[in-house]
Write an enzyme that holds these catalytic residues in place. Structure first.
Site, mmCIF file in Angstrom:
data_model
loop_
_atom_site.group_PDB
_atom_site.id
_atom_site.type_symbol
_atom_site.label_atom_id
_atom_site.label_comp_id
_atom_site.label_asym_id
_atom_site.label_seq_id
_atom_site.Cartn_x
_atom_site.Cartn_y
_atom_site.Cartn_z
ATOM 1 N N LYS A 241 62.094 -27.755 -17.039
ATOM 2 C CA LYS A 241 62.675 -28.424 -15.877
ATOM 3 C C LYS A 241 62.240 -27.673 -14.633
ATOM 4 C CE LYS A 241 67.178 -30.484 -14.805
ATOM 5 N NZ LYS A 241 68.506 -30.759 -15.346
ATOM 6 N N GLY B 177 64.759 -36.362 -11.583
ATOM 7 C CA GLY B 177 66.070 -36.471 -10.935
ATOM 8 C C GLY B 177 65.950 -36.153 -9.463
ATOM 9 N N ASP C 44 78.621 -34.656 -15.374
ATOM 10 C CA ASP C 44 77.659 -35.764 -15.209
ATOM 11 C C ASP C 44 77.362 -36.402 -16.564
ATOM 12 O OD1 ASP C 44 76.053 -37.541 -13.885
ATOM 13 O OD2 ASP C 44 74.328 -36.190 -13.724
ATOM 14 N N GLY D 203 64.467 -32.412 -9.119
ATOM 15 C CA GLY D 203 63.442 -31.864 -9.987
ATOM 16 C C GLY D 203 62.899 -32.845 -11.014
ATOM 17 N N LEU E 166 58.945 -36.100 -18.676
ATOM 18 C CA LEU E 166 60.027 -36.674 -19.498
ATOM 19 C C LEU E 166 61.052 -37.401 -18.637
ATOM 20 C CD1 LEU E 166 60.724 -33.614 -21.849
ATOM 21 C CD2 LEU E 166 59.716 -35.784 -22.535
ATOM 22 N N GLY E 167 61.240 -36.933 -17.406
ATOM 23 C CA GLY E 167 62.224 -37.577 -16.532
ATOM 24 C C GLY E 167 62.245 -36.935 -15.170
#
Ligand SMILES: Nc1ncnc2c1ncn2[C@@H]1O[C@H](COP(=O)(O)OP(=O)(O)OP(=O)(O)O)[C@@H](O)[C@H]1O
Ligand SMILES: [Mg+2]
Length: 330
Positions: free
Chosen positions: A36, A15, A133, A18, A12-13
């Site tokens: 995550k 960073g 954030d 992670g 999904l994404g």
């Protein structure tokens, strides 16, 4: 990787510390979740310590905030071989970033966004949590109800107030994490405050109105963002946004309640509201025909109804988007 009873469906994404995956639970009827996986570049013990701290914070904050439809539900976490895993509710929807790319928003859109996101901030600030954030990649909109959801509490911090003084300190050592363009100077210098989150929301609102990415925004010699002259927006909203993003934190809004109060108070009386950048026809003088007045009225009426029904036990919290209990069937 140690996936316990989960199978990865897709990424999904990603960073700095992670990767987040869409997973299904093989133990639990193939329900979908977001997992995550906190990792760290090898050979660097500092990165390991940071990844661990982010993981512990996100777990603690999600547990504290659990049960709010506008924050992902906490499901599970574990540690194995110095790697960390956090399972949370999978949100079916899109990032705010996608909406920002589509078109510039009208003043009514921005007021609606502000009212909703500030109400979420109110909840987390009430628990002494600073998100730290807030940016368009950390806000999602549920596809089923169009509700905003604030995600990614890895950079979050819990504020501890020292008794009988005005002094405050963070409960954990500060990790300086922020997204450039969305963080005010005091946060960049390592002193995030509640107003740092309010600043980030103000920057997103200006981005919605102008279509300009924060890193392309011009500043004057005092560090104040130059945005007001570039578009038609009511004096009322312009003043609020300007205060949200002041360079000097002492001149910024210090608490969400005050921003919401100013926002709502202003729109209870007929003001010079401009419906959109492209449609600048004069608005009718009647406040009841003002689009922002109507949106705010409906929002308040809706929230009051939900609060009354919830208090009476008629409406369970989280029901509409969470009917299948902590997950979603494939
Ligand atoms: N609960 C969720 N449901 C659906 N998608 C999610 C969820 N959580 C995260 N995502 C997606 O994964 C992306 C990355 O997740 P997240 O923002 O939590 O971590 P990150 O930005 O990779 O990590 P960090 O900023 O902590 O280094 C998000 O931008 C979003 O697209
Ligand atoms: Mg993120």
């Amino acid at each position: 990787m140690s996936l316990r009873g989960y199978t990865i469906i897709r990424e999904l994404g990603k960073g700095s510390f992670g990767t987040t995956y869409l997973v299904k639970s093989t133990d639990n009827n193939n329900l979908l979740y977001a997992l995550k996986h906190f990792t760290f570049p090898e050979h660097n013990p500092n990165n390991y310590a940071t990844a661990k701290r982010l993981f512990q914070r996100e777990v603690a904050i999600l547990q504290t905030l659990n049960g709010n439809a506008q924050i992902p539900d906490f499901i599970d976490y574990w540690e194995e071989h110095q790697e960390y895993y956090l399972v949370q509710e999978f949100l079916s929807g899109d990032l705010l970033r996608k909406e920002l790319k589509e078109d510039e928003k009208s003043e009514a859109d921005v007021v609606e966004f502000l009212t909703e996101i500030l109400a979420i901030l109110q909840v987390i600030h009430d628990k002494k949590i600073i998100h730290r954030d807030i940016n368009p990649n950390n806000i999602m909109r549920r596809s089923c109800e169009r509700q905003l959801v604030l995600i990614d509490f890895g950079a979050g911090a819990i504020r501890k107030f020292v008794k009988n003084t005005t002094l405050t300190q963070l409960q954990t050592p500060p990790t300086i994490i922020y997204t450039p363009g969305y963080a005010p100077i005091e946060q960049i210098q390592g002193h995030p405050e509640f107003n740092s989150d309010i600043y980030a929301v103000g920057i997103i609102a200006i981005q919605m109105l102008t279509g300009i990415e924060p890193h392309d925004v011009q500043m004057d010699e005092n560090g104040e963002i130059i945005w007001r002259s570039q578009l038609q927006v009511s004096e009322h909203l312009a003043n609020i946004l300007t205060t949200m993003v002041r360079y000097d934190y002492r001149s910024q809004y210090q608490c969400v309640d005050k921003v919401l109060e100013d926002l709502l108070t202003g729109y209870h009386t007929p003001t010079q509201i401009l419906p959109s950048k492209t449609n600048l026809a004069p608005s009718p003088s009647s406040s009841t025909r003002n689009p922002i007045y109507v949106i705010l009225f409906c929002l308040l009426a809706g929230l009051s109804t939900i609060a009354i029904l919830s208090a009476a036990g008629i409406l369970p919290v989280n029901q509409p988007c969470n009917q299948q209990q902590q997950g979603r069937m494939i």
